[in-house]
Design an enzyme around this catalytic site. Sequence first.
Site: not given
Length: 253
Positions: A149, A162, A164, A166
């Site tokens: 991401s 989120y 962290a 990715k």
Amino acid sequence: MIKDKIALITGAASGIGAAICALFVDEGARVAAIDHSASAKDEDDAAALCLRVDVADADAVRTAFADVERELGPIDMVVHAAGVDDPAIKDLAFHQTSSREPVLTLPAVSGEQWRRMQAVNLDGTFFVLQAAAELMIPRQSGAIVLIGSEAAVHGLAGLPHYSASKGGVHALMRSAAKELAPQGIRVNAIAPGVIDTPMSRRSHAIFQGAVPAPLGRLGEPVEIAKVALFLVSDLASYVVGEVINVDGGRLAC
């Protein structure tokens, strides 16, 4: 490019994963569609095999890989697109911005929310990567693509857990790429920007309001699928350990 190759794709029931499945089928691959929802078994008629699997379950992942090889043959390529977001925290961030408050969700993320995010997005990636490697190493060939991401590249206010998870995906990919390249296995990742998927639509205006990229629009899932197709194909035979940003130019701003 991938005609008659065996491809295993996770997160296959919707969004980016579904687009990758459709494109790979169109290109002649025999696709095993993996997802945690029943729709992976009920709706993806084009796939050669559909399995319902929770990628956060290491044993289930290993069993799924074995099932695919038994039913379809040796897996040539894996694209891991399965992942989750956090609608409750997104709603909080949206409320804050709607009230003209600064985005501050970090104190509100519970231990359970943190662990679920890491369990699916990071642990699940490790389990898929490990299962793929165990089968591909004896054959000294294979291509693996992980969906990361843009949040892993520059962080994302409103979804710290989120971002962290990715970020971990990107770091894991680079480490695995260095280990597996001598084994004939190429590992790379894609970092999508804001793509028009059910997950991004749950982000409300807080994230989509910041979308304007040089291209001036949201990305389409098939635009990620095309990059995945490139990375698993021989066109990318010398591409190893790369994170390909597919974001309409957002990181260039």
